[in-house]
Design a protein around this motif. Structure first.
Motif, mmCIF file in Angstrom:
data_model
loop_
_atom_site.group_PDB
_atom_site.id
_atom_site.type_symbol
_atom_site.label_atom_id
_atom_site.label_comp_id
_atom_site.label_asym_id
_atom_site.label_seq_id
_atom_site.Cartn_x
_atom_site.Cartn_y
_atom_site.Cartn_z
ATOM 1 N N ALA A 165 0.797 -1.231 0.000
ATOM 2 C CA ALA A 165 0.000 0.000 0.000
ATOM 3 C C ALA A 165 0.824 1.271 0.000
ATOM 4 O O ALA A 165 0.295 2.348 -0.264
ATOM 5 N N THR A 166 2.119 1.190 0.316
ATOM 6 C CA THR A 166 2.927 2.406 0.401
ATOM 7 C C THR A 166 3.708 2.698 -0.878
ATOM 8 O O THR A 166 4.355 3.739 -0.967
ATOM 9 N N GLY A 167 3.657 1.816 -1.856
ATOM 10 C CA GLY A 167 4.397 2.027 -3.094
ATOM 11 C C GLY A 167 3.666 2.947 -4.058
ATOM 12 O O GLY A 167 2.559 3.420 -3.779
ATOM 13 N N PRO B 110 3.948 1.546 10.166
ATOM 14 C CA PRO B 110 2.602 2.125 10.238
ATOM 15 C C PRO B 110 2.279 2.938 8.996
ATOM 16 O O PRO B 110 3.119 3.676 8.473
ATOM 17 N N LEU B 111 1.061 2.801 8.505
ATOM 18 C CA LEU B 111 0.640 3.553 7.320
ATOM 19 C C LEU B 111 0.493 5.032 7.666
ATOM 20 O O LEU B 111 0.067 5.379 8.774
ATOM 21 N N PRO B 112 0.833 5.919 6.727
ATOM 22 C CA PRO B 112 0.717 7.355 7.000
ATOM 23 C C PRO B 112 -0.713 7.866 6.965
ATOM 24 O O PRO B 112 -0.984 9.008 7.317
ATOM 25 N N LEU B 113 -1.636 7.004 6.558
ATOM 26 C CA LEU B 113 -3.032 7.412 6.392
ATOM 27 C C LEU B 113 -3.912 6.752 7.448
ATOM 28 O O LEU B 113 -3.736 5.576 7.773
ATOM 29 N N LEU C 48 3.428 -6.028 9.923
ATOM 30 C CA LEU C 48 3.672 -7.374 9.411
ATOM 31 C C LEU C 48 5.156 -7.620 9.184
ATOM 32 O O LEU C 48 5.862 -6.760 8.663
ATOM 33 N N ASP C 49 5.617 -8.794 9.587
ATOM 34 C CA ASP C 49 6.949 -9.277 9.248
ATOM 35 C C ASP C 49 6.758 -10.285 8.112
ATOM 36 O O ASP C 49 6.232 -11.373 8.320
ATOM 37 N N PRO D 84 -11.527 5.358 8.672
ATOM 38 C CA PRO D 84 -12.371 4.426 9.439
ATOM 39 C C PRO D 84 -12.540 3.054 8.795
ATOM 40 O O PRO D 84 -12.874 2.084 9.489
ATOM 41 N N ARG D 85 -12.313 2.962 7.477
ATOM 42 C CA ARG D 85 -12.457 1.655 6.808
ATOM 43 C C ARG D 85 -11.108 1.014 6.499
ATOM 44 O O ARG D 85 -11.044 0.032 5.752
ATOM 45 N N LEU D 86 -10.036 1.560 7.090
ATOM 46 C CA LEU D 86 -8.692 1.044 6.827
ATOM 47 C C LEU D 86 -8.093 0.442 8.086
ATOM 48 O O LEU D 86 -8.085 1.059 9.148
ATOM 49 N N PHE D 87 -7.569 -0.785 7.954
ATOM 50 C CA PHE D 87 -6.857 -1.459 9.032
ATOM 51 C C PHE D 87 -5.476 -1.828 8.515
ATOM 52 O O PHE D 87 -5.356 -2.532 7.511
ATOM 53 N N GLY D 88 -4.433 -1.334 9.180
ATOM 54 C CA GLY D 88 -3.069 -1.584 8.722
ATOM 55 C C GLY D 88 -2.246 -2.351 9.737
ATOM 56 O O GLY D 88 -1.434 -1.750 10.456
ATOM 57 N N PRO D 89 -2.407 -3.666 9.824
ATOM 58 C CA PRO D 89 -1.617 -4.440 10.789
ATOM 59 C C PRO D 89 -0.135 -4.431 10.422
ATOM 60 O O PRO D 89 0.224 -4.491 9.242
#
Length: 210
Positions: A8-10, A36-39, A49-50, A42-47
């Motif tokens: 998601a960050t690319g 951690p995602l910069p955004l 991850l390794d 309410p509908r976004l979950f960014g766990p």
């Protein structure tokens, strides 16, 4: 639909994320990432991850569709072995995880020339991943194969920038398959493949993304 997005960050992945969050067909986005995602949404979950040790029992793998926009370069990866692990091993592990939790739809940002028997290492890795994904037998599998991707990256790639200038100047006389593929067009193709899946395997070539 509930969609998992890897990468998601690319350049392409960030545009996929924005399109998913703006689309009423998408009820939730799970975007696992190393940082951690910069955004926030309410509908976004960014766990966090390794990628070397996926939490395969995590409930958030249960999604309706998955989009993979993970990707690196040989220079960024540092070696052929590392590149293959990032560009083939990680996406395949994610695909297996969502498939094991019932996901039937997968869309991959691959590359023009992807072929497991290519004389070029980069294309062999991409083609090998496509082959692996076909073997998983998703009900719907979209293989999006852009050429040179157009857009502003967080980390400049001088070679790509030089090629983009040349292709941009030659665009009026080039075949569509050889033209620059804007990141937004690639993202749109991935999102549509996930939210309006077609049965079987679809290959979306660079000419369709120009």
């Amino acid at each position: 639909m509930r969609v998992l997005l890897a990468g998601a960050t690319g350049l392409v992945g960030s545009q996929v994320l924005m399109r998913l969050l703006a689309d009423a067909r998408c009820t939730a986005v799970v975007a696992p990432a190393r940082r951690p995602l910069p955004l926030r949404h309410p509908r976004l979950f960014g766990p966090l991850l390794d990628f070397e040790s996926l939490p395969l029992e995590a409930p958030w793998w249960q999604v309706d569709a998955a989009i993979c926009a993970l990707g690196s370069t040989l220079k960024q990866a540092g070696s052929r072995q590392a590149f293959a692990r990032i560009d083939r091993g990680y996406p395949l592990a994610i695909a297996r995880a969502v498939k094991a939790h019932g996901c039937a739809v997968f869309a991959l940002n691959s590359a023009m020339g992807a072929n497991p028997r290519s004389p070029f290492f980069y294309n062999r890795v991409k083609g090998g991943l496509e082959q692996d994904l076909r073997a998983l037998e998703f009900a719907s599998l979209a293989l999006v194969r852009p050429g040179l991707i157009g857009g502003e990256r967080n980390e400049p790639r001088p070679g790509e920038q030089a090629a983009a200038r040349v292709l941009g100047a030659l665009a009026p006389v080039l075949p569509r398959a050889w033209r620059i593929n804007p990141a937004g067009r690639i993202a749109a193709a991935l999102v549509e493949a996930a939210l309006a899946p077609r049965p079987g395997v679809q290959v979306i070539g660079s000419a369709q993304l120009a």
